[in-house]
Design an enzyme around this catalytic site. Structure first.
Site, PDB file in Angstrom:
ATOM      1  N   THR A 339       0.867  -1.252  -0.171  1.00  0.00           N
ATOM      2  CA  THR A 339      -0.121  -0.063  -0.021  1.00  0.00           C
ATOM      3  C   THR A 339       0.820   1.426   0.015  1.00  0.00           C
ATOM      4  O   THR A 339       1.917   1.362   0.649  1.00  0.00           O
ATOM      5  CB  THR A 339      -1.015   0.071   1.201  1.00  0.00           C
ATOM      6  OG1 THR A 339      -1.927   1.178   1.283  1.00  0.00           O
ATOM      7  CG2 THR A 339      -0.201  -0.045   2.717  1.00  0.00           C
ATOM      8  N   HIS A 392       2.496 -11.436  14.229  1.00  0.00           N
ATOM      9  CA  HIS A 392       3.501 -12.072  15.263  1.00  0.00           C
ATOM     10  C   HIS A 392       3.337 -13.511  15.673  1.00  0.00           C
ATOM     11  O   HIS A 392       4.127 -14.065  16.374  1.00  0.00           O
ATOM     12  CB  HIS A 392       3.514 -11.079  16.515  1.00  0.00           C
ATOM     13  CG  HIS A 392       4.921 -11.000  17.192  1.00  0.00           C
ATOM     14  ND1 HIS A 392       6.206 -11.966  16.652  1.00  0.00           N
ATOM     15  CD2 HIS A 392       5.435 -10.457  18.009  1.00  0.00           C
ATOM     16  CE1 HIS A 392       7.074 -11.358  17.489  1.00  0.00           C
ATOM     17  NE2 HIS A 392       6.705 -10.796  18.108  1.00  0.00           N
TER      18      HIS A 392
END
Length: 421
Positions: A339, A392
């Site tokens: 993006t 994560h």
């Protein structure tokens, strides 16, 4: 007479919203004419007439939610064709006396539930249950983050007889006059209330889901864009002449991302239950700002494409996004997303994951900044901050940092992109 039904609309889409009818009751249409536009979570779909005829009745109005297979209108067959205007006038005149009483009866019966439903977005099953139980949808508390009412919400509301809120509502008018009298300066402020489009509501829901389901973390770095800008300056004219497309930054970043993903395959994966699905292909989503909100069309097999093919593919997808002509296939199956907030002037940001993907790269504005070349020299260099948001749960911090460093190194040595990308 034939029924106009909501067609199957592709993977994971089970319902839509009637965006607008292109024709009105009594209009003559030919086979293939567009009858209405349906807004779904991802793209808008046009529903066309399967045969020629006259649109007898519109069952589902603009703004209403419909499901696959539902009848939304009826078409009387055989009245269409090239001489539609001449044929339709007598038909309309003849049908007037017969249809005159009809609007009165439906209006008396159907108007109350429609008006009560229209203020709140709800699933078809929730609307049906609310009507059966005589419950106003506006009074139902929704557990959905964007306020959409589902069947369970209606059931929960019905199981709590003590929910009538008449006493507080009754007190409000009594206290309202006293407040202005005491202060003498309370005036209503002008506001405008707009209902979210289905796509905007879906974007909102998915962004909240991404933050609630993923252990999202972001790491940052910066790229010296000198080498890339030098290549573009030297090559852009010949590139445009040969390929009929501009040499932009996105092809460099796409190639750099592919090279880094090959080195760190977990960032090109997704979580499926307790499994990690490692993808051995590189379908890169490119975020594009469209009128209805951000969409992420996908450049397929980016590792097999040259710079010109990537630039052409991105330009084509961006054009389709802005003209609202993207197909569902253009939006499905990406493995990683890029993006570029820099096109709007963003200097630094934390992009949100495009689930179920586990990584997204954020590009930002290029700025001239003083950079230490060595212990004695400083130079103004065109610098860009880049950001990697990652999940994560399966990506360790060290892996994410090394991935971003690899992207940085590939971009600062554009020739390496021909090998690694």
């Amino acid at each position: 007479m034939s029924e106009i039904k909501v067609p199957a609309m592709g993977e994971s889409i089970t319902e839509g919203t009637v965006s607008r009818w292109m024709v009105k009751e009594g209009d003559t249409v030919n086979q293939g004419d567009v009858l209405l536009e349906l807004e779904t979570d991802k793209v808008n779909i046009e529903i066309s007439a399967e045969e020629s005829g006259v649109l007898e009745k519109i069952i589902r109005q603009e703004g209403e939610t419909v499901v696959i297979g539902e009848t939304i209108g009826t078409l009387s067959a055989g009245a269409g064709g090239g001489n539609a205007p001449a044929a339709s006038e007598p038909a309309a005149a003849e049908s007037k006396p017969a249809s005159a009483p009809a609007p009165v009866a439906p209006a008396a019966v159907a108007a109350p539930p429609e008006s009560s439903d229209s203020n709140k977005t709800a699933s078809p099953s929730a609307r049906k249950l609310a009507r059966e139980r005589g419950i106003e949808l506006d009074q139902v508390q929704s557990k959905d983050p964007i306020g959409r009412v589902y069947q369970d919400d209606v059931k929960s509301h019905g199981s709590q007889p003590s929910t009538p809120v008449a006493p507080p509502a009754a007190k409000a008018p009594a206290s309202a006059p006293s407040a202005p009298a005491a202060s003498g300066a309370t005036f209503a402020k002008p506001v405008e209330r707009q209902r979210m489009s289905r796509r905007r509501a879906t974007i909102a829901k998915r962004l909240v889901e991404a933050q609630q389901t993923a252990a999202m973390l972001t790491t940052f770095n910066e790229v010296d864009m000198t080498a890339i800008m030098d290549v573009r300056k030297r090559r852009k004219d010949k590139f445009k002449e040969k390929h009929d497309i501009n040499l932009g930054f996105m092809s460099f970043f796409t190639k750099a991302v592919v090279g880094a993903l090959k080195k760190f395959p977990t960032i090109n994966a997704e979580i499926d239950g307790e499994d990690v699905v490692l993808k051995k292909f590189y379908d890169i989503g490119i975020a594009v700002s469209a009128k209805e909100g951000l969409v992420v069309p996908v450049v397929r097999d980016a590792d097999r494409l040259g710079f010109a093919e990537i630039e052409r593919s991105i330009a084509d997808l961006a054009s389709k996004a802005r003209s609202n002509t993207l197909a569902l296939s253009d939006l499905q199956g990406g493995t990683f997303t890029i993006t570029n907030g820099g096109t709007f002037g963003s200097l630094l940001s934390t992009p949100i994951l495009n689930t179920p993907q586990v990584g997204i790269l954020g590009m930002h504005k290029i700025q001239l900044r003083p950079v230490a070349i060595d212990a004695e020299r400083m130079e103004n260099r065109p610098m860009m901050y880049i950001a990697l948001s990652y999940d994560h749960r399966i990506i360790d911090g060290s892996e994410a940092v090394r991935f971003l460093v690899t992207v940085k190194e590939l971009l600062e040595d554009p020739e390496s992109l021909l090998i690694e990308g």
